[in-house]
Motif scaffolding. Structure first.
Motif, PDB file in Angstrom:
ATOM      1  N   LYS A   9       0.832  -1.202   0.000  1.00  0.00           N
ATOM      2  CA  LYS A   9       0.000   0.000   0.000  1.00  0.00           C
ATOM      3  C   LYS A   9       0.869   1.256   0.000  1.00  0.00           C
ATOM      4  N   ASP A  14      -3.182  -0.660  -3.487  1.00  0.00           N
ATOM      5  CA  ASP A  14      -4.099  -1.010  -2.398  1.00  0.00           C
ATOM      6  C   ASP A  14      -4.913  -2.227  -2.822  1.00  0.00           C
ATOM      7  N   THR A  16      -6.941  -3.992  -1.183  1.00  0.00           N
ATOM      8  CA  THR A  16      -8.322  -3.977  -0.687  1.00  0.00           C
ATOM      9  C   THR A  16      -9.230  -3.211  -1.639  1.00  0.00           C
ATOM     10  N   ALA A  17      -8.680  -2.198  -2.331  1.00  0.00           N
ATOM     11  CA  ALA A  17      -9.465  -1.476  -3.330  1.00  0.00           C
ATOM     12  C   ALA A  17      -9.823  -2.408  -4.480  1.00  0.00           C
ATOM     13  N   LYS A  20     -12.767  -4.480  -3.441  1.00  0.00           N
ATOM     14  CA  LYS A  20     -14.006  -3.702  -3.478  1.00  0.00           C
ATOM     15  C   LYS A  20     -14.472  -3.500  -4.913  1.00  0.00           C
ATOM     16  N   ALA A  21     -13.540  -3.253  -5.834  1.00  0.00           N
ATOM     17  CA  ALA A  21     -13.897  -3.061  -7.238  1.00  0.00           C
ATOM     18  C   ALA A  21     -14.590  -4.298  -7.799  1.00  0.00           C
ATOM     19  N   LYS A 113      -4.403   4.634 -10.133  1.00  0.00           N
ATOM     20  CA  LYS A 113      -4.876   4.412  -8.770  1.00  0.00           C
ATOM     21  C   LYS A 113      -6.222   3.721  -8.846  1.00  0.00           C
ATOM     22  N   ASN A 114      -6.391   2.663  -8.083  1.00  0.00           N
ATOM     23  CA  ASN A 114      -7.628   1.907  -8.110  1.00  0.00           C
ATOM     24  C   ASN A 114      -8.683   2.604  -7.260  1.00  0.00           C
ATOM     25  N   VAL A 115      -9.599   3.278  -7.937  1.00  0.00           N
ATOM     26  CA  VAL A 115     -10.779   3.846  -7.283  1.00  0.00           C
ATOM     27  C   VAL A 115     -11.923   2.902  -7.634  1.00  0.00           C
ATOM     28  N   PRO A 116     -12.365   2.079  -6.683  1.00  0.00           N
ATOM     29  CA  PRO A 116     -13.315   1.016  -7.000  1.00  0.00           C
ATOM     30  C   PRO A 116     -14.556   1.487  -7.753  1.00  0.00           C
ATOM     31  N   GLU A 144      -3.368  -2.217 -10.927  1.00  0.00           N
ATOM     32  CA  GLU A 144      -3.026  -0.906 -10.365  1.00  0.00           C
ATOM     33  C   GLU A 144      -1.536  -0.676 -10.569  1.00  0.00           C
TER      34      GLU A 144
END
Length: 344
Positions: A9, A14, A16-17, A20-21, A113-116, A144
């Protein structure tokens, strides 16, 4: 318990992102499922059971492509739910040119950047494209890649596989002078030529949100209009008419794509006045002072796909396509010669 790495991270990834995605995209992917799909998301590969009923000599047809720099329009307008349609379209529209039916699709999304929520929007468009083309979204990958892509940008590519019976692969060997070319209108610029589009409009500084009367929409909305998917209308056409060839009008426009579908010794004769050019292309040409030859050698000019049929089959082809929702029209004919495309 999901895996987690604090060190990773801190390096910008990330995981965890990513989880979530995947959760957010599941509902979109579910829309594309068919009885042939044997696995859901999360496996190492997508399993697809072939139904070969009525296909005694199956041939697999594959296609891959991306969206290209049209993605810049999505970034600038912060609208990410349509470019996935473009990605699917660029693959399945190629597959249909062989006479094949698309079966399944996989996507690859690389992000800074992974934005879900954003990834889920992208995949929602991919799912919509799959629904429109009747194929299943059986898997994909979200990568990512901090430091490789800017944090607010991404790339999108896809891959599709279809099937056709060997005896039904489109064969231009039967083409002859007098055969008719039928145009299927495009929805706009589709996904080609955007490097030129961006230069013409100085897109980074352009006013994308102001309504343009000639377009009936804003410039941004018009340019981001997703590529039309022709799979279902063309499959209907194949059932009713012997189609001798199909050309998907992509990068290179008329002059590169139409000759790819022609038998050696034949050319496509098209009257310029018969081409139903969309207003966006007039605006591009006028704004960029682009010669007409360059326009027809770069853009689809309002024609996304061209089917070649015998003259006696033209009326049935037109009525079949119109019944399938396409405002198709006769664009030209085949003539003897090596010119490729004769645009008069």
């Amino acid at each position: 318990m999901k895996s987690f790495s604090e060190s990773y991270k801190k390096a910008g990834v990330d995981v965890t992102a990513g989880y979530k995605a995947v959760e957010l995209m599941k509902a979109h992917v579910a829309r594309t499922m068919t009885d042939s799909v044997l696995t859901g998301l999360g496996g190492f590969g997508g399993l697809f059971e072939l139904d070969l009923t009525g296909i005694p000599k199956p041939v697999l047809v594959s296609g891959t492509d991306g969206v290209g720099t049209k993605l810049k329009l999505a970034f600038l307008q912060e609208k990410h739910d349509t470019v996935g349609i473009d990605c699917v379209a660029m693959c399945v529209n190629d597959i249909i040119c062989c006479g094949a039916k698309p079966l399944f699709f996989l996507d690859y999304v690389a992000v800074g950047k992974n934005v879900p929520e954003k990834v889920a929007q992208i995949v929602s468009g991919v799912a919509e494209g799959c629904v429109q083309s009747g194929c299943a979204l059986v898997g994909g990958e979200t990568a990512e890649m901090p430091g490789f892509y800017p944090v607010d940008e991404y790339d999108l590519a896809g891959f599709s596989v279809g099937v056709v019976d060997k005896d039904k692969i489109l064969d231009n060997s039967t083409q002859k002078a007098g055969d008719v070319l039928i145009a299927l209108p495009s929805s706009g610029v589709h996904s080609n030529g955007f490097s030129l589009v961006r230069k013409v409009f100085n897109i980074e500084k352009a006013d994308l949100s102001t309504y343009v009367d000639s377009l009936g929409a804003t410039l941004g909305e018009t340019l981001l209009t997703p590529t039309k998917i022709y799979v279902k209308p063309m499959l209907s056409l194949f059932e009713k008419v012997t189609v001798k060839s199909v050309a998907h009008i992509t990068g290179g426009g008329f002059y590169e794509n139409i000759p790819r579908s022609l038998k050696k010794g034949l050319s496509a004769k098209i009257k310029r006045a018969d081409v139903k050019v969309l207003p966006i292309f007039d605006l591009i040409a006028r704004t960029g002072n682009i010669p007409e030859r360059d326009m027809f050698n770069t853009f689809n000019m309002g024609v996304g796909m061209i089917a070649c049929v015998a003259k006696e089959d033209a009326d049935l082809a037109l009525s079949t396509l119109k019944a399938a929702g396409e405002d198709a029209y006769i664009l030209g004919e085949l003539v003897e010669g090596e010119e490729g495309v004769i645009l008069e």
